[in-house]
Write a protein that holds these residues in place. Sequence first.
Motif, PDB file in Angstrom:
ATOM      1  N   THR A 105      16.714  44.445  66.342  1.00 43.18           N
ATOM      2  CA  THR A 105      15.585  44.612  67.272  1.00 43.18           C
ATOM      3  C   THR A 105      14.330  45.021  66.506  1.00 43.18           C
ATOM      4  O   THR A 105      13.238  44.466  66.699  1.00 43.18           O
ATOM      5  CB  THR A 105      15.930  45.683  68.327  1.00 43.18           C
ATOM      6  OG1 THR A 105      17.176  45.356  68.929  1.00 43.18           O
ATOM      7  CG2 THR A 105      14.861  45.766  69.389  1.00 43.18           C
ATOM      8  N   LEU A 114      12.859  42.127  64.551  1.00 46.74           N
ATOM      9  CA  LEU A 114      12.099  41.166  65.363  1.00 46.74           C
ATOM     10  C   LEU A 114      10.712  41.722  65.681  1.00 46.74           C
ATOM     11  O   LEU A 114       9.706  41.015  65.605  1.00 46.74           O
ATOM     12  CB  LEU A 114      12.884  40.862  66.644  1.00 46.74           C
ATOM     13  CG  LEU A 114      12.360  39.721  67.509  1.00 46.74           C
ATOM     14  CD1 LEU A 114      12.182  38.452  66.721  1.00 46.74           C
ATOM     15  CD2 LEU A 114      13.303  39.483  68.685  1.00 46.74           C
ATOM     16  N   LYS A 161       7.201  40.042  64.349  1.00 40.75           N
ATOM     17  CA  LYS A 161       6.160  39.620  65.284  1.00 40.75           C
ATOM     18  C   LYS A 161       4.818  40.262  64.932  1.00 40.75           C
ATOM     19  O   LYS A 161       3.761  39.814  65.344  1.00 40.75           O
ATOM     20  CB  LYS A 161       6.552  39.962  66.725  1.00 40.75           C
ATOM     21  CG  LYS A 161       7.554  38.984  67.320  1.00 40.75           C
ATOM     22  CD  LYS A 161       8.190  39.495  68.591  1.00 40.75           C
ATOM     23  CE  LYS A 161       7.554  38.976  69.858  1.00 40.75           C
ATOM     24  NZ  LYS A 161       7.819  37.583  70.169  1.00 40.75           N
ATOM     25  N   PRO A 186      15.499  55.332  72.995  1.00 43.96           N
ATOM     26  CA  PRO A 186      15.293  53.880  72.793  1.00 43.96           C
ATOM     27  C   PRO A 186      13.812  53.589  72.621  1.00 43.96           C
ATOM     28  O   PRO A 186      12.997  54.033  73.416  1.00 43.96           O
ATOM     29  CB  PRO A 186      15.819  53.271  74.106  1.00 43.96           C
ATOM     30  CG  PRO A 186      15.735  54.356  75.117  1.00 43.96           C
ATOM     31  CD  PRO A 186      15.854  55.645  74.381  1.00 43.96           C
ATOM     32  N   PHE A 187      13.470  52.846  71.543  1.00 46.29           N
ATOM     33  CA  PHE A 187      12.053  52.716  71.246  1.00 46.29           C
ATOM     34  C   PHE A 187      11.418  51.581  72.038  1.00 46.29           C
ATOM     35  O   PHE A 187      12.053  50.626  72.453  1.00 46.29           O
ATOM     36  CB  PHE A 187      11.796  52.551  69.742  1.00 46.29           C
ATOM     37  CG  PHE A 187      12.711  51.595  69.034  1.00 46.29           C
ATOM     38  CD1 PHE A 187      12.596  50.222  69.204  1.00 46.29           C
ATOM     39  CD2 PHE A 187      13.678  52.070  68.168  1.00 46.29           C
ATOM     40  CE1 PHE A 187      13.417  49.353  68.527  1.00 46.29           C
ATOM     41  CE2 PHE A 187      14.505  51.204  67.478  1.00 46.29           C
ATOM     42  CZ  PHE A 187      14.381  49.855  67.652  1.00 46.29           C
ATOM     43  N   PRO A 200       8.495  48.688  71.962  1.00 45.58           N
ATOM     44  CA  PRO A 200       7.800  47.919  70.915  1.00 45.58           C
ATOM     45  C   PRO A 200       6.371  48.395  70.635  1.00 45.58           C
ATOM     46  O   PRO A 200       5.957  48.492  69.484  1.00 45.58           O
ATOM     47  CB  PRO A 200       7.804  46.489  71.461  1.00 45.58           C
ATOM     48  CG  PRO A 200       9.039  46.421  72.279  1.00 45.58           C
ATOM     49  CD  PRO A 200       9.187  47.788  72.908  1.00 45.58           C
ATOM     50  N   MET A 225       9.772  46.392  77.474  1.00 45.75           N
ATOM     51  CA  MET A 225      10.445  45.638  76.402  1.00 45.75           C
ATOM     52  C   MET A 225      10.375  44.149  76.703  1.00 45.75           C
ATOM     53  O   MET A 225      10.114  43.331  75.837  1.00 45.75           O
ATOM     54  CB  MET A 225      11.906  46.112  76.317  1.00 45.75           C
ATOM     55  CG  MET A 225      12.735  45.425  75.260  1.00 45.75           C
ATOM     56  SD  MET A 225      12.374  45.979  73.618  1.00 45.75           S
ATOM     57  CE  MET A 225      13.741  47.056  73.296  1.00 45.75           C
ATOM     58  N   PHE A 238       7.244  42.042  75.728  1.00 42.26           N
ATOM     59  CA  PHE A 238       7.006  41.910  74.304  1.00 42.26           C
ATOM     60  C   PHE A 238       7.820  40.763  73.760  1.00 42.26           C
ATOM     61  O   PHE A 238       7.361  39.986  72.925  1.00 42.26           O
ATOM     62  CB  PHE A 238       7.354  43.223  73.601  1.00 42.26           C
ATOM     63  CG  PHE A 238       7.040  43.232  72.131  1.00 42.26           C
ATOM     64  CD1 PHE A 238       8.013  42.916  71.203  1.00 42.26           C
ATOM     65  CD2 PHE A 238       5.775  43.542  71.690  1.00 42.26           C
ATOM     66  CE1 PHE A 238       7.726  42.916  69.841  1.00 42.26           C
ATOM     67  CE2 PHE A 238       5.470  43.551  70.333  1.00 42.26           C
ATOM     68  CZ  PHE A 238       6.450  43.245  69.409  1.00 42.26           C
ATOM     69  N   PHE A 239       9.066  40.687  74.192  1.00 43.54           N
ATOM     70  CA  PHE A 239       9.960  39.629  73.716  1.00 43.54           C
ATOM     71  C   PHE A 239       9.994  38.476  74.705  1.00 43.54           C
ATOM     72  O   PHE A 239       9.840  38.676  75.899  1.00 43.54           O
ATOM     73  CB  PHE A 239      11.389  40.167  73.563  1.00 43.54           C
ATOM     74  CG  PHE A 239      11.534  41.257  72.538  1.00 43.54           C
ATOM     75  CD1 PHE A 239      11.980  42.508  72.883  1.00 43.54           C
ATOM     76  CD2 PHE A 239      11.223  41.016  71.206  1.00 43.54           C
ATOM     77  CE1 PHE A 239      12.108  43.507  71.928  1.00 43.54           C
ATOM     78  CE2 PHE A 239      11.343  42.008  70.243  1.00 43.54           C
ATOM     79  CZ  PHE A 239      11.797  43.265  70.619  1.00 43.54           C
ATOM     80  N   THR A 240      10.223  37.279  74.174  1.00 45.51           N
ATOM     81  CA  THR A 240      10.463  36.146  75.070  1.00 45.51           C
ATOM     82  C   THR A 240      11.871  36.290  75.645  1.00 45.51           C
ATOM     83  O   THR A 240      12.697  37.071  75.135  1.00 45.51           O
ATOM     84  CB  THR A 240      10.395  34.812  74.315  1.00 45.51           C
ATOM     85  OG1 THR A 240      11.460  34.798  73.341  1.00 45.51           O
ATOM     86  CG2 THR A 240       9.055  34.641  73.595  1.00 45.51           C
ATOM     87  N   GLU A 283      14.462  35.541  73.053  1.00 41.79           N
ATOM     88  CA  GLU A 283      14.632  36.625  72.072  1.00 41.79           C
ATOM     89  C   GLU A 283      15.447  37.760  72.681  1.00 41.79           C
ATOM     90  O   GLU A 283      16.354  38.304  72.039  1.00 41.79           O
ATOM     91  CB  GLU A 283      13.262  37.137  71.623  1.00 41.79           C
ATOM     92  CG  GLU A 283      12.537  36.186  70.656  1.00 41.79           C
ATOM     93  CD  GLU A 283      11.064  36.524  70.475  1.00 41.79           C
ATOM     94  OE1 GLU A 283      10.524  37.326  71.269  1.00 41.79           O
ATOM     95  OE2 GLU A 283      10.460  35.960  69.561  1.00 41.79           O
ATOM     96  N   LEU A 285      19.009  39.303  71.410  1.00 37.79           N
ATOM     97  CA  LEU A 285      19.239  40.718  71.090  1.00 37.79           C
ATOM     98  C   LEU A 285      20.380  41.275  71.928  1.00 37.79           C
ATOM     99  O   LEU A 285      21.185  42.088  71.441  1.00 37.79           O
ATOM    100  CB  LEU A 285      17.961  41.524  71.330  1.00 37.79           C
ATOM    101  CG  LEU A 285      16.805  41.250  70.360  1.00 37.79           C
ATOM    102  CD1 LEU A 285      15.561  42.014  70.776  1.00 37.79           C
ATOM    103  CD2 LEU A 285      17.176  41.621  68.924  1.00 37.79           C
ATOM    104  N   ALA A 313      20.770  51.151  75.201  1.00 35.95           N
ATOM    105  CA  ALA A 313      19.459  51.474  75.809  1.00 35.95           C
ATOM    106  C   ALA A 313      18.381  50.517  75.334  1.00 35.95           C
ATOM    107  O   ALA A 313      17.493  50.124  76.083  1.00 35.95           O
ATOM    108  CB  ALA A 313      19.079  52.909  75.470  1.00 35.95           C
ATOM    109  N   LEU A 314      18.465  50.109  74.075  1.00 36.68           N
ATOM    110  CA  LEU A 314      17.444  49.225  73.500  1.00 36.68           C
ATOM    111  C   LEU A 314      17.319  47.905  74.254  1.00 36.68           C
ATOM    112  O   LEU A 314      16.239  47.331  74.337  1.00 36.68           O
ATOM    113  CB  LEU A 314      17.842  48.869  72.058  1.00 36.68           C
ATOM    114  CG  LEU A 314      17.234  49.676  70.945  1.00 36.68           C
ATOM    115  CD1 LEU A 314      17.640  49.062  69.631  1.00 36.68           C
ATOM    116  CD2 LEU A 314      15.729  49.708  71.041  1.00 36.68           C
ATOM    117  N   VAL A 315      18.443  47.404  74.752  1.00 33.88           N
ATOM    118  CA  VAL A 315      18.412  46.065  75.363  1.00 33.88           C
ATOM    119  C   VAL A 315      18.600  46.121  76.880  1.00 33.88           C
ATOM    120  O   VAL A 315      18.872  45.123  77.519  1.00 33.88           O
ATOM    121  CB  VAL A 315      19.478  45.134  74.729  1.00 33.88           C
ATOM    122  CG1 VAL A 315      19.125  44.859  73.291  1.00 33.88           C
ATOM    123  CG2 VAL A 315      20.868  45.704  74.838  1.00 33.88           C
TER     124      VAL A 315
END
Lengths: 597, 114
Positions: free
Chosen positions: A493, A496, A500, A581-582, A584, B1, B4-6, B9, B13, B60-62
């Motif tokens: 993550t 990516l 970007k 959790p970060f 972006p 989140m 930011f990502f398509t 993407e 992830l 948590a990230l995804v």
Amino acid sequence: MAAISPRDGEISIEVSRDHFTAYIHVRHPAPGGREATVEDVMNSLAAGGITHGIKNVEKIQMFLDNLELYDNTLVVASGKPFTHGDDAKIIFHFECDSRSVHDVDTGGMENVDFRQMGTVTSVETGDVIATKIPATQGEEGITVHGQKLPGEWGMDIALVAGKNVRLAPNKRDYVAQIGGAPFVSNGVLRVDPVVLVDENVDYSTGNINFAGTVVVRGSVMDGFEVRALGDVVVENTVQMARVHAGGDVIVKRGILTRAKGVVSAEGNVYAKFIENSIVEAEGNVVVENAILNSRVYSNGGVLALTEEGTIIGGEVLAFERVAARTIGSAANSRTFIQTGYRHDVQKRYLETFSRLRAIGDELEEVKKDYARFSMMVNADLDKVGAIRTKAQKLLKVKKEIQDDLAEIASTRVFNHLAMVEAKESIFPGTTVMIGEGRYNVLKERPFASFKWDSDAKTLYLSSYDESAKGLKKAVPRSSTVLIIDDSRSVRKTLKLILEKMGLKVTGEAEDGEEGVEKYRELKPALVTCDVAMVRMDGIETLKAIKAENRRAKILMISSVRDRKKVLDCVMAGALDYILKPFVPKKVTAAVRNALES
Amino acid sequence: MDSFFTKEELNKLRNIALEELRELTAELDSVLDRTRKNTNDRPALEEMLRIFHTIGGSAALVGFEEISEIGTKGESMLREHVEKGQISPDTLAAIETMRNSLAKFVNEKTPGTK
């Protein structure tokens, strides 16, 4: 002596800030005390005024029976958040050209469809030419306290009823007051009477001067003039001619005035290309292909942003922005770009300044003559007198020019947001001026962006945050990153996000030991490092890398629980930390700050 | 989140996170075996703590909120026991319940899995 009863299980209520969620926390009883019951929960909720969206009794009982599993906390009531309504929109009842679809600010013009530009349709008096669908209100919400909250309104949209258009009493319909062609430009809907020239503007038509919109199906030929209070639409080219529009000028092919004619607009100028021409616009100048060896002046922006967009040679002055795919050429064409001042004011300023300088030079010569003649023993007094009179006249003229210059300077407002951008490259031979700053491009710069910093009095050149996709050149060391984290998901993550940003992840490591080895090998500009790792934790890794290079830039990644360790890392030399959790946005901000530090 | 990502993407992830969760579940199984045989196995408890810590972070990230909660709760429950060097039967049972929830989630989310 009376016995003290043991403490029973306790319920506490917590309500989220937005009042849409309520939690209960249960504290176990002291030994001998009674466990909390469903009745206790319901009483606590009632005492807290929580009346809406409460979970059913069975769920609450299950929670009380399995407190460990739930970590003693349960979402006990859920309100209904209010929703946002639909935004207002405008429905046009005629075929619009690209100007009405895209807001004509410099930001939206990259996607203009030039084939749709200048479309002219016809309406009759009384026709409803546009209708506004108003914004709606969203659904009301209800908090856990039973309080109703109104839904949010969607965003309104402004469309001004311009010339020959009126807004109907229902405040939604826009009605044509004359027969003609409707146009939307800069948020104003108007209807222009239209004159249509079937072929060229030439000897068969003569010059055209019309209080409406002029549509030329052919070209405007050498030596002729078209003036319109509305728009001028030319399906083919503008040759060595003069064209002026009170609205926009749209030339579907090229402007080729050969530096003899001028194309000007009080609105915007759109063209497929501009070659060896003079173009002036109060608004923007937007071309599909190239601006070649031309003088282009705009009080908005000058844009050539579609795929072949380029500016080569000539001079381009804009108040807001000059942006193109490429500026200059590999052949080092001399190209001058200036932004920050209104072109008409800047021209007057520079001309007046030149006149002042010329007068100053002339005055110097006269002074020298005066000094020479007055020193002569048999000086011709008449001649000396004449020189003195001339000097006095010149001084008077100089004073007048100085006053003019001061007056122009007071209107010469500098736009601090002015910028110049080359989305792909800017080539040697190009000079960029913004404010007092001047930059002569001596080597090709990819993704160049120029801005003026008024405090530092410096012209900054920087690169875009372009994706690394498609870049074939070597990435400078200043943008390389090493990621150290025992979670593959976190590494991927982060990778990516960094890519970007245009950075290159040159290595990944699963633990601190591997991380230190890779640091030695790769010498990246930046390291991101997890705090909680098994084999060699974050702080040991940080210290080891700092021992290799005390200037190493390291960002720690951690969860909230490790806060104390994070602070220890910062004390040991980490630049900053990012919490998991970060998000972006926070990662990019922290990374940018770290790289620039 | 998400913005930011398509979509592609984010899906990629999430698949990486699922794969990692599958591996962590397998590791957890192995550690649970050791702990069942010996509830005083401190290294096993430390490893279990690390696994739950990683589960919480990755999920948590995804946007796998439910699993992230399990990770956080498991970590929180285990900290106390790791310090003592011993795990109680109740806590072990709770950990096993969480393990089952995790395995169920991974199986349901992985395409082609029954």
